[in-house]
Design a protein around this motif. Sequence first.
Motif, PDB file in Angstrom:
ATOM      1  N   ARG A   8       0.838  -1.205   0.000  1.00 18.98           N
ATOM      2  CA  ARG A   8       0.000   0.000   0.000  1.00 18.98           C
ATOM      3  C   ARG A   8       0.868   1.249   0.000  1.00 18.98           C
ATOM      4  O   ARG A   8       0.614   2.203  -0.742  1.00 18.98           O
ATOM      5  N   ASP A   9       1.903   1.275   0.833  1.00 20.01           N
ATOM      6  CA  ASP A   9       2.766   2.447   0.922  1.00 20.01           C
ATOM      7  C   ASP A   9       3.533   2.698  -0.376  1.00 20.01           C
ATOM      8  O   ASP A   9       3.940   3.832  -0.652  1.00 20.01           O
ATOM      9  N   LEU A  10       3.740   1.641  -1.159  1.00 19.32           N
ATOM     10  CA  LEU A  10       4.449   1.767  -2.428  1.00 19.32           C
ATOM     11  C   LEU A  10       3.493   1.938  -3.612  1.00 19.32           C
ATOM     12  O   LEU A  10       3.916   1.888  -4.767  1.00 19.32           O
ATOM     13  N   GLY A  11       2.213   2.148  -3.320  1.00 23.94           N
ATOM     14  CA  GLY A  11       1.259   2.493  -4.362  1.00 23.94           C
ATOM     15  C   GLY A  11       0.612   1.335  -5.068  1.00 23.94           C
ATOM     16  O   GLY A  11      -0.004   1.516  -6.138  1.00 23.94           O
ATOM     17  N   VAL A  12       0.708   0.140  -4.500  1.00 23.14           N
ATOM     18  CA  VAL A  12       0.103  -1.039  -5.125  1.00 23.14           C
ATOM     19  C   VAL A  12      -1.347  -1.148  -4.679  1.00 23.14           C
ATOM     20  O   VAL A  12      -1.623  -1.363  -3.495  1.00 23.14           O
ATOM     21  N   THR A  13      -2.254  -0.999  -5.619  1.00 26.68           N
ATOM     22  CA  THR A  13      -3.679  -1.157  -5.362  1.00 26.68           C
ATOM     23  C   THR A  13      -4.215  -2.294  -6.230  1.00 26.68           C
ATOM     24  O   THR A  13      -3.522  -2.789  -7.131  1.00 26.68           O
ATOM     25  N   ASP A  14      -5.444  -2.688  -5.974  1.00 28.00           N
ATOM     26  CA  ASP A  14      -6.012  -3.847  -6.667  1.00 28.00           C
ATOM     27  C   ASP A  14      -6.153  -3.631  -8.164  1.00 28.00           C
ATOM     28  O   ASP A  14      -6.204  -4.604  -8.931  1.00 28.00           O
ATOM     29  N   ASP A  15      -6.210  -2.373  -8.601  1.00 20.34           N
ATOM     30  CA  ASP A  15      -6.423  -2.097 -10.020  1.00 20.34           C
ATOM     31  C   ASP A  15      -5.150  -1.681 -10.747  1.00 20.34           C
ATOM     32  O   ASP A  15      -5.202  -1.211 -11.891  1.00 20.34           O
ATOM     33  N   VAL A  16      -3.980  -1.868 -10.114  1.00 19.36           N
ATOM     34  CA  VAL A  16      -2.714  -1.520 -10.768  1.00 19.36           C
ATOM     35  C   VAL A  16      -2.483  -2.397 -11.997  1.00 19.36           C
ATOM     36  O   VAL A  16      -1.939  -1.947 -13.011  1.00 19.36           O
ATOM     37  N   LEU A  17      -2.888  -3.663 -11.904  1.00 15.74           N
ATOM     38  CA  LEU A  17      -2.907  -4.547 -13.065  1.00 15.74           C
ATOM     39  C   LEU A  17      -4.353  -4.837 -13.430  1.00 15.74           C
ATOM     40  O   LEU A  17      -5.199  -5.020 -12.549  1.00 15.74           O
ATOM     41  N   THR A  18      -4.638  -4.899 -14.719  1.00 16.73           N
ATOM     42  CA  THR A  18      -5.984  -5.255 -15.160  1.00 16.73           C
ATOM     43  C   THR A  18      -6.184  -6.766 -15.030  1.00 16.73           C
ATOM     44  O   THR A  18      -5.216  -7.537 -14.935  1.00 16.73           O
ATOM     45  N   GLN A  19      -7.431  -7.199 -15.080  1.00 17.54           N
ATOM     46  CA  GLN A  19      -7.693  -8.640 -15.041  1.00 17.54           C
ATOM     47  C   GLN A  19      -7.116  -9.335 -16.268  1.00 17.54           C
ATOM     48  O   GLN A  19      -6.603 -10.453 -16.166  1.00 17.54           O
ATOM     49  N   ASP A  20      -7.151  -8.680 -17.414  1.00 18.00           N
ATOM     50  CA  ASP A  20      -6.560  -9.277 -18.619  1.00 18.00           C
ATOM     51  C   ASP A  20      -5.057  -9.476 -18.447  1.00 18.00           C
ATOM     52  O   ASP A  20      -4.505 -10.499 -18.899  1.00 18.00           O
ATOM     53  N   GLU A  21      -4.395  -8.519 -17.811  1.00 16.45           N
ATOM     54  CA  GLU A  21      -2.954  -8.669 -17.581  1.00 16.45           C
ATOM     55  C   GLU A  21      -2.669  -9.820 -16.624  1.00 16.45           C
ATOM     56  O   GLU A  21      -1.741 -10.616 -16.847  1.00 16.45           O
ATOM     57  N   GLY A  29       2.715 -17.077 -18.624  1.00 16.03           N
ATOM     58  CA  GLY A  29       3.891 -17.064 -17.772  1.00 16.03           C
ATOM     59  C   GLY A  29       4.738 -15.820 -17.916  1.00 16.03           C
ATOM     60  O   GLY A  29       5.765 -15.698 -17.250  1.00 16.03           O
ATOM     61  N   PHE A  30       4.327 -14.883 -18.771  1.00 15.55           N
ATOM     62  CA  PHE A  30       5.055 -13.624 -18.921  1.00 15.55           C
ATOM     63  C   PHE A  30       4.076 -12.517 -19.263  1.00 15.55           C
ATOM     64  O   PHE A  30       2.976 -12.763 -19.770  1.00 15.55           O
ATOM     65  N   LEU A  31       4.504 -11.278 -18.958  1.00 16.94           N
ATOM     66  CA  LEU A  31       3.646 -10.122 -19.187  1.00 16.94           C
ATOM     67  C   LEU A  31       4.514  -8.905 -19.478  1.00 16.94           C
ATOM     68  O   LEU A  31       5.232  -8.434 -18.592  1.00 16.94           O
ATOM     69  N   PRO A  32       4.483  -8.356 -20.708  1.00 16.25           N
ATOM     70  CA  PRO A  32       5.208  -7.120 -20.991  1.00 16.25           C
ATOM     71  C   PRO A  32       4.448  -5.917 -20.430  1.00 16.25           C
ATOM     72  O   PRO A  32       3.236  -5.778 -20.632  1.00 16.25           O
ATOM     73  N   LEU A  33       5.160  -5.053 -19.738  1.00 19.77           N
ATOM     74  CA  LEU A  33       4.612  -3.799 -19.225  1.00 19.77           C
ATOM     75  C   LEU A  33       5.370  -2.675 -19.924  1.00 19.77           C
ATOM     76  O   LEU A  33       6.538  -2.410 -19.627  1.00 19.77           O
ATOM     77  N   GLU A  34       4.722  -2.016 -20.872  1.00 23.93           N
ATOM     78  CA  GLU A  34       5.402  -1.022 -21.697  1.00 23.93           C
ATOM     79  C   GLU A  34       5.484   0.328 -20.979  1.00 23.93           C
ATOM     80  O   GLU A  34       4.628   0.676 -20.169  1.00 23.93           O
ATOM     81  N   GLY A  35       6.548   1.069 -21.296  1.00 28.04           N
ATOM     82  CA  GLY A  35       6.665   2.444 -20.841  1.00 28.04           C
ATOM     83  C   GLY A  35       6.910   2.623 -19.355  1.00 28.04           C
ATOM     84  O   GLY A  35       6.609   3.680 -18.799  1.00 28.04           O
ATOM     85  N   ILE A  36       7.476   1.630 -18.703  1.00 25.91           N
ATOM     86  CA  ILE A  36       7.768   1.768 -17.266  1.00 25.91           C
ATOM     87  C   ILE A  36       8.877   2.795 -17.057  1.00 25.91           C
ATOM     88  O   ILE A  36       8.828   3.603 -16.123  1.00 25.91           O
ATOM     89  N   LEU A  37       9.884   2.779 -17.915  1.00 22.91           N
ATOM     90  CA  LEU A  37      10.970   3.751 -17.853  1.00 22.91           C
ATOM     91  C   LEU A  37      10.874   4.706 -19.038  1.00 22.91           C
ATOM     92  O   LEU A  37      10.564   4.290 -20.158  1.00 22.91           O
ATOM     93  N   THR A  38      11.165   5.981 -18.798  1.00 23.76           N
ATOM     94  CA  THR A  38      11.252   6.945 -19.886  1.00 23.76           C
ATOM     95  C   THR A  38      12.587   6.771 -20.611  1.00 23.76           C
ATOM     96  O   THR A  38      13.525   6.132 -20.101  1.00 23.76           O
TER      97      THR A  38
END
Length: 254
Positions: A8-21, A29-38
């Motif tokens: 919670r303190d680090l900003g993790v909420t239930d909707d941070v990832l979608t159900q599809d993700e 077994g893998f999930l690309p998360l685009e645009g995490i770093l600029t």
Amino acid sequence: MDMATALRDLGVTDDVLTQDEKDQLDRDGFLPLEGILTAEEVAAINERLAELTAAEGDRAGLEVHQERGTDRLADLVNKDPRFEVCFSHPRVLAAMRHVLGEFKLSSLNSRAALPGEGRQGLHVDFGHPVQPGEYEVCNSIWLLDDFTPENGATRVVPGSHRRGTMPGDEMPDPGADHTDQIQLTGQAGTVVIFNSHLWHGGTQNRTDNPRRALHSYFARRHLPQQLDQQTYIRLNTYNRLTPAQHFILDVTCS
């Protein structure tokens, strides 16, 4: 501090990832998360890694692992505040919670496959097979260059984390190509979460430039860490981190 409070303190909420993700991570077994770093963050990290590689020379990576044909660094938690994102980003932590439940950072390393090098056999990052849903370890690859078919992008066998077997149990030669393998290609700044029980391995870098990445590797809290963070933590590192980050690293002030 407990897991729920730290997340919670680090900003993790239930909707941070979608159900599809979440479903994709479970299925493939893998999930690309685009645009995490600029682009600016990628450039700054690459600049710092180059400085550390030059400074550490033959000892680079020695805290965890050295590998022929690659530039490796380890213990990055202590080596620059800009690496903190790798164990603090809410979307990455949400993925780790989804796969592992109660978890901690095991190690934070970098790996650059040098030109002509980087090929690995298919492997998993745990010593024995586990049943689906009983996962012990999960990794994240932070792309610091575009990952392409030519420059050594990691290969994976989708869904293999649910087989309950090791590559050598089914393949005469895990170094060979698998008929179902794909490569994890993507743009620099992407983070690919992958269940570490997924069959995976580096491929040969057929370009003239290194293919660079960070690996923030997580494990369930009952397991020993790949790098004992409590042993290695420096006082100045500890003092700049928050209690929630201390919990993710599993360190206390001594």
